[in-house]
Design a protein around this motif. Structure first.
Motif, PDB file in Angstrom:
ATOM      1  N   SER A  78       0.820  -1.212   0.000  1.00  0.00           N
ATOM      2  CA  SER A  78       0.000   0.000   0.000  1.00  0.00           C
ATOM      3  C   SER A  78       0.853   1.260   0.000  1.00  0.00           C
ATOM      4  O   SER A  78       0.408   2.320  -0.450  1.00  0.00           O
ATOM      5  N   ILE A  79       2.093   1.143   0.486  1.00  0.00           N
ATOM      6  CA  ILE A  79       3.025   2.277   0.485  1.00  0.00           C
ATOM      7  C   ILE A  79       3.775   2.346  -0.841  1.00  0.00           C
ATOM      8  O   ILE A  79       3.882   3.402  -1.458  1.00  0.00           O
ATOM      9  N   LEU A  80       4.287   1.203  -1.281  1.00  0.00           N
ATOM     10  CA  LEU A  80       5.097   1.174  -2.505  1.00  0.00           C
ATOM     11  C   LEU A  80       4.288   1.563  -3.729  1.00  0.00           C
ATOM     12  O   LEU A  80       4.837   2.087  -4.701  1.00  0.00           O
ATOM     13  N   ASP A  81       2.985   1.325  -3.691  1.00  0.00           N
ATOM     14  CA  ASP A  81       2.130   1.681  -4.823  1.00  0.00           C
ATOM     15  C   ASP A  81       2.090   3.185  -5.086  1.00  0.00           C
ATOM     16  O   ASP A  81       1.703   3.622  -6.165  1.00  0.00           O
ATOM     17  N   GLN A  82       2.468   3.984  -4.069  1.00  0.00           N
ATOM     18  CA  GLN A  82       2.316   5.425  -4.200  1.00  0.00           C
ATOM     19  C   GLN A  82       3.530   6.213  -3.724  1.00  0.00           C
ATOM     20  O   GLN A  82       3.526   7.444  -3.766  1.00  0.00           O
ATOM     21  N   ALA A  83       4.562   5.527  -3.231  1.00  0.00           N
ATOM     22  CA  ALA A  83       5.732   6.240  -2.710  1.00  0.00           C
ATOM     23  C   ALA A  83       6.412   7.038  -3.823  1.00  0.00           C
ATOM     24  O   ALA A  83       6.452   6.627  -4.980  1.00  0.00           O
ATOM     25  N   THR A  84       6.945   8.186  -3.457  1.00  0.00           N
ATOM     26  CA  THR A  84       7.667   9.039  -4.391  1.00  0.00           C
ATOM     27  C   THR A  84       9.136   9.084  -3.985  1.00  0.00           C
ATOM     28  O   THR A  84       9.541   8.486  -2.980  1.00  0.00           O
ATOM     29  N   ASP A  85       9.951   9.805  -4.761  1.00  0.00           N
ATOM     30  CA  ASP A  85      11.370   9.913  -4.421  1.00  0.00           C
ATOM     31  C   ASP A  85      11.594  10.776  -3.183  1.00  0.00           C
ATOM     32  O   ASP A  85      12.726  10.937  -2.730  1.00  0.00           O
ATOM     33  N   LYS A  86      10.508  11.308  -2.626  1.00  0.00           N
ATOM     34  CA  LYS A  86      10.615  12.111  -1.408  1.00  0.00           C
ATOM     35  C   LYS A  86      10.438  11.264  -0.150  1.00  0.00           C
ATOM     36  O   LYS A  86      10.565  11.772   0.956  1.00  0.00           O
ATOM     37  N   CYS A  87      10.127   9.967  -0.328  1.00  0.00           N
ATOM     38  CA  CYS A  87       9.834   9.092   0.800  1.00  0.00           C
ATOM     39  C   CYS A  87      10.860   7.971   0.916  1.00  0.00           C
ATOM     40  O   CYS A  87      11.370   7.475  -0.091  1.00  0.00           O
ATOM     41  N   GLU A  88      11.133   7.574   2.131  1.00  0.00           N
ATOM     42  CA  GLU A  88      11.872   6.353   2.390  1.00  0.00           C
ATOM     43  C   GLU A  88      11.044   5.475   3.318  1.00  0.00           C
ATOM     44  O   GLU A  88      10.197   5.963   4.075  1.00  0.00           O
ATOM     45  N   ASP A 112      -1.445  -2.900   9.048  1.00  0.00           N
ATOM     46  CA  ASP A 112      -2.373  -1.862   8.597  1.00  0.00           C
ATOM     47  C   ASP A 112      -2.041  -1.513   7.145  1.00  0.00           C
ATOM     48  O   ASP A 112      -1.161  -2.111   6.536  1.00  0.00           O
ATOM     49  N   ARG A 113      -2.739  -0.524   6.603  1.00  0.00           N
ATOM     50  CA  ARG A 113      -2.416  -0.089   5.244  1.00  0.00           C
ATOM     51  C   ARG A 113      -2.557   1.423   5.116  1.00  0.00           C
ATOM     52  O   ARG A 113      -3.344   2.056   5.820  1.00  0.00           O
ATOM     53  N   VAL A 114      -1.775   1.972   4.204  1.00  0.00           N
ATOM     54  CA  VAL A 114      -1.840   3.390   3.860  1.00  0.00           C
ATOM     55  C   VAL A 114      -2.839   3.542   2.722  1.00  0.00           C
ATOM     56  O   VAL A 114      -2.772   2.805   1.727  1.00  0.00           O
ATOM     57  N   LEU A 115      -3.764   4.455   2.852  1.00  0.00           N
ATOM     58  CA  LEU A 115      -4.817   4.595   1.853  1.00  0.00           C
ATOM     59  C   LEU A 115      -4.281   5.236   0.575  1.00  0.00           C
ATOM     60  O   LEU A 115      -3.309   6.013   0.609  1.00  0.00           O
ATOM     61  N   PRO A 116      -4.885   4.948  -0.573  1.00  0.00           N
ATOM     62  CA  PRO A 116      -4.418   5.490  -1.857  1.00  0.00           C
ATOM     63  C   PRO A 116      -4.330   7.018  -1.844  1.00  0.00           C
ATOM     64  O   PRO A 116      -5.233   7.696  -1.354  1.00  0.00           O
ATOM     65  N   ARG A 171      -0.435  13.301  -0.917  1.00  0.00           N
ATOM     66  CA  ARG A 171      -1.136  14.364  -0.192  1.00  0.00           C
ATOM     67  C   ARG A 171      -0.297  14.861   0.976  1.00  0.00           C
ATOM     68  O   ARG A 171      -0.204  16.072   1.228  1.00  0.00           O
ATOM     69  N   LEU A 172       0.321  13.940   1.692  1.00  0.00           N
ATOM     70  CA  LEU A 172       1.154  14.327   2.825  1.00  0.00           C
ATOM     71  C   LEU A 172       2.374  15.124   2.382  1.00  0.00           C
ATOM     72  O   LEU A 172       2.701  16.164   2.976  1.00  0.00           O
ATOM     73  N   CYS A 173       3.057  14.663   1.352  1.00  0.00           N
ATOM     74  CA  CYS A 173       4.262  15.359   0.902  1.00  0.00           C
ATOM     75  C   CYS A 173       3.942  16.774   0.437  1.00  0.00           C
ATOM     76  O   CYS A 173       4.691  17.719   0.725  1.00  0.00           O
ATOM     77  N   ALA A 174       2.828  16.939  -0.263  1.00  0.00           N
ATOM     78  CA  ALA A 174       2.433  18.285  -0.697  1.00  0.00           C
ATOM     79  C   ALA A 174       2.159  19.178   0.496  1.00  0.00           C
ATOM     80  O   ALA A 174       2.560  20.351   0.524  1.00  0.00           O
ATOM     81  N   CYS A 175       1.481  18.637   1.494  1.00  0.00           N
ATOM     82  CA  CYS A 175       1.162  19.405   2.702  1.00  0.00           C
ATOM     83  C   CYS A 175       2.434  19.784   3.463  1.00  0.00           C
ATOM     84  O   CYS A 175       2.577  20.919   3.921  1.00  0.00           O
ATOM     85  N   LEU A 176       3.353  18.850   3.586  1.00  0.00           N
ATOM     86  CA  LEU A 176       4.592  19.107   4.318  1.00  0.00           C
ATOM     87  C   LEU A 176       5.431  20.179   3.628  1.00  0.00           C
ATOM     88  O   LEU A 176       6.019  21.055   4.287  1.00  0.00           O
ATOM     89  N   GLU A 177       5.487  20.141   2.316  1.00  0.00           N
ATOM     90  CA  GLU A 177       6.278  21.127   1.575  1.00  0.00           C
ATOM     91  C   GLU A 177       5.626  22.503   1.587  1.00  0.00           C
ATOM     92  O   GLU A 177       6.317  23.532   1.669  1.00  0.00           O
ATOM     93  N   ASP A 178       4.299  22.543   1.540  1.00  0.00           N
ATOM     94  CA  ASP A 178       3.599  23.835   1.471  1.00  0.00           C
ATOM     95  C   ASP A 178       3.526  24.529   2.831  1.00  0.00           C
ATOM     96  O   ASP A 178       3.717  25.740   2.932  1.00  0.00           O
TER      97      ASP A 178
END
Length: 348
Positions: free
Chosen positions: A25-35, A94-98, A103-110
């Motif tokens: 659920s994480i790998l399906d949406q992770a970006t280069d900003k996440c580890e 558990d799982r991270v929702l799609p 959404r989190l990365c955009a919020c953190l950067e803004d």
């Protein structure tokens, strides 16, 4: 400078049946900003090998193996290894929702917040929604305090800045409420507002019968009771008795009833009861069934013990469980949330 924006820390212990779903659920949406940091806490069911497979396949997935030391030690190890400006603690069943990571990365950067909080869906193993953990009130969070802001203090419902965590770590001596203890300490350092996202970003599995927490010895529940009173004393210093007192009273009565039900650790009954009664001046805040239980515990100890001893014989093996927050419609059209089911036992 941190190499990543967001570090997702996931302790893993014997969750092989859930791990692909959870990590996927994480790998399906992770970006280069996440580890993603997977901490295998001495798993014996093949979970550790699964973690290695992900670590070998994805450059942004780090795997560490340690002797079984508990979820707190695993999370602490993850903090030390993480390279993100923000940290998110996720559980391996558990799982991270799609869309959550983007959404989190955009919020953190803004917004560059100290902390982001969001609702969490509570679901069963078939994916049916059981309830919803709401996000806390964002405005004036630091002034009011986390409890008064309706923060239920679950780690997976928050993304926290590394600077806010600082040198704080999870208490490895606790097997229950270690997350509440940690989050209260962290959240109490916030001075102003926090950022909240209104839609759920995470799904919490709440019906696992094989959970380790549901089989914990009674003494773990007794030890966890100290957390509630540490929080209560701090809140009283700040002139904020509620809701900390009601939470501590409810937890203590639950532990006292568990002692009676199991007929074990009877020597702890008096000490826990005396500590609860030392705050009797605040008992006027209690209401409903909790008030009745408190009065029995205070004024009719033999009846309290007899009632729960009988209950224990009828319902053998049942431990304290989680609260499931279910949205219910009232006659005036507003919503209220209540309800309780047996589950992983994080809230007792």
């Amino acid at each position: 400078m941190s190499e990543f924006l967001l570090s997702i820390i996931m302790p893993v212990y014997n969750t092989a049946a859930y791990l692909d779903r959870s990590i996927g659920s994480i790998l399906d949406q992770a970006t280069d900003k996440c580890e993603v940091i997977l901490v295998d806490d001495g798993s014996t069911d093949g979970s550790g090998a699964q973690c290695d497979d992900y670590g070998n396949a994805y450059g942004y997935v780090t795997v560490v193996h340690q002797a079984n030391s508990g979820v707190s030690a695993a999370r602490n190890a993850g903090i030390e290894l993480s390279r993100g400006r923000y940290v998110w603690f996720c559980d391996s069943d558990d799982r991270v929702l799609p869309g959550a990571c983007g959404r989190l990365c955009a919020c953190l950067e803004d917004d560059l917040p100290e902390m982001v909080a969001f609702p969490v869906v509570q679901e069963d193993e078939e994916g049916h929604e059981l309830g919803l953990i709401p996000a806390p009130h964002a405005d004036g969070y630091g002034f009011r305090g986390p409890l008064q802001s309706n923060d239920l203090l679950y780690p997976y419902a928050h993304v926290i800045s590394r600077s806010l965590i600082g040198g704080d770590r999870f208490d490895t001596s606790l097997s229950l409420l270690e997350d509440r203890d940690f989050l209260y300490r962290i959240c109490s350092k916030i001075n102003g507002d926090i950022t909240t996202i209104e839609e759920p970003l995470y799904a919490y599995l709440i019906t696992r019968d094989d959970s380790a927490v549901n089989s914990l010895p009674v003494e773990r529940y007794i030890a966890a009771n100290d957390v509630q009173f540490r929080i209560l004393r701090k809140e009283l210093e700040l002139g904020r008795p509620e809701p900390a007192y009601t939470i501590a009273a409810g937890h203590t009565i639950g532990v006292l009833s568990l002692i009676c039900k199991t007929n074990r650790y009877k020597e702890s009954f008096s000490a826990l009861r005396e500590r609860l009664l030392s705050f009797d001046e605040y008992s006027w805040n209690l209401s409903g069934l909790l008030r009745l239980k408190y009065v029995l515990c205070r004024d009719a100890v033999p009846l309290f013990k007899a009632a729960y001893a009988l209950y224990g014989k009828i319902h053998k093996g049942r431990q304290l469980g989680d609260t499931v927050l279910v949205k219910l419609s009232t006659q005036d059209g507003t919503d209220r949330k209540e309800g309780e089911v047996q589950s992983r036992g994080r809230w007792v």
